[in-house]
Design an enzyme around this catalytic site. Structure first.
Site, PDB file in Angstrom:
ATOM      1  N   PRO A 160       0.804  -1.225   0.000  1.00  0.00           N
ATOM      2  CA  PRO A 160       0.000   0.000   0.000  1.00  0.00           C
ATOM      3  C   PRO A 160       0.836   1.273   0.000  1.00  0.00           C
ATOM      4  CG  PRO A 160      -0.752  -1.530   1.706  1.00  0.00           C
ATOM      5  CD  PRO A 160       0.569  -2.042   1.205  1.00  0.00           C
ATOM      6  N   GLU A 161       0.151   2.375  -0.215  1.00  0.00           N
ATOM      7  CA  GLU A 161       0.724   3.707  -0.099  1.00  0.00           C
ATOM      8  C   GLU A 161       1.334   3.897   1.288  1.00  0.00           C
ATOM      9  OE1 GLU A 161      -0.837   8.352  -0.630  1.00  0.00           O
ATOM     10  OE2 GLU A 161      -2.296   6.744  -0.279  1.00  0.00           O
TER      11      GLU A 161
END
Length: 342
Positions: free
Chosen positions: A61-62
């Protein structure tokens, strides 16, 4: 940990490669906040698990390394910040990583040791400015390059700098043309068009949007771009963040307890047809895995190629500035990370 897997599992990565199919895993997990070594340990366990299941590509993920500061305004309002705001930023700055640097080297080694393409969301430290960045490594542990988010959303602008068009790569790899667009940049139609024009086939979307309305966004991108979309979001509980008053989440106020869900995930893998191959997972941390048949890209482009036969450049066209925009330039060459870290 919750796990969502494809209905059919092939025996080996070699068999997958032979029929133009690659196995990809999206990681849905949370950062160990303010503890980058522990986050790297967690990342390695997740990469190892994905690799043991035959995955050739692992997408995180970010801001997985360094942390997504969900809910925090860093003590800042227009024209004012609290006395503790700068110290909170200092701690967040310390959790970020240098490119290159020791934590960067560990990520490269991780990709090489487990023989995977690794797409990792990090908070990148460059001088005293932080960037929300995605790093790309190949299965030999070689650094391919990076994507810097160039449009932080709302209060993200308090702590993240703005990237530029020089870090919007699409890498032509043996598993397909690979690139990333970060979070709400995926809502920017001109940026998406630029990525399609670069031929992206495996479109990674590390993000922090756990809402149901994110799902039609990424499905639309798959159909519009004729590409696979791998959307990776963290699943986080209140206890995964520092306790108040150091880390106060004002929009939730007193509604949260330690086990309240702050980010519900929703990670998903989508085919160029718009078909959901795996996920979305709103249940907890886990690995979302699917087999991607790259032949599906050509099949999708037959009826709709947004930057090819379905475009009208005589009416509509896009100019992209992909030069690095620096506030200060020197005549000497800037030092860059080695292309390969073996």
């Amino acid at each position: 940990m919750a796990s969502v897997s494809p209905p059919t599992v092939k025996n080996t990565a070699a068999a997958a490669a032979a029929d133009s199919t690659i196995r990809a895993t999206v990681v849905q997990a949370t950062t160990v906040f303010y503890d980058t070594p522990a986050t790297l340990d967690k990342a390695e366990k997740l990469v190892a698990e994905a690799a043991s299941n035959g995955s050739q590509l692992v997408v995180f993920p970010e801001a997985f390394i360094g942390g997504y500061p969900r809910g925090s305004n860093f003590g800042s309002t227009i024209g004012h910040f609290t006395p503790t705001a700068s110290e909170q930023f200092r701690k967040y700055y310390d959790a970020a990583i240098d490119v290159p640097g020791p934590d960067f080297d560990r990520l490269a080694a991780m990709a090489g040791n487990y023989k995977v393409y690794l797409v990792m969301g990090v908070i990148e430290r460059d001088g005293y400015t932080l960037y929300c960045t995605v790093l790309f490594f190949d299965p030999q542990g070689c650094y391919l390059g990076k994507r810097r988010k160039f449009m932080p959303t709302t209060a993200e602008r308090i702590v993240w700098g703005f990237g530029d068009g020089s870090t919007t790569p699409v890498f032509d790899t043996p598993i397909g043309k690979l690139g990333a667009v970060i979070c709400w940049e995926n809502k920017m139609p001109l940026l998406r068009t630029a990525m399609y024009a670069k031929g992206i086939e495996i479109y990674c979307a590390p993000n922090a949007d756990d809402r149901e309305v994110w799902q039609p966004t990424v499905r639309h991108i798959a159909i519009e771009g004729g590409c696979f979309v791998l959307s990776a979001c963290q699943f986080s509980l209140r206890k995964d963040f520092p306790p108040p008053p150091e880390y106060y989440l004002p929009q939730w106020d007193d509604e949260l307890n330690e086990d309240s869900v702050v980010s519900a995930g929703g990670s998903v893998i989508i085919a160029p047809s718009g078909e959901v191959l795996a996920g979305p997972n709103f249940e907890g941390e886990g690995l979302i895995t699917a087999d991607l048949d790259l032949k599906e890209v050509a099949r999708a482009k037959f009826s709709f190629d947004s930057v090819g036969h379905y475009s009208r450049p005589d009416i509509l066209n896009l100019i992209v500035n992909d030069r690095a925009m620096k506030p200060v330039s020197f005549t000497s060459e800037s030092e860059k990370p080695d292309a390969c870290n073996k």
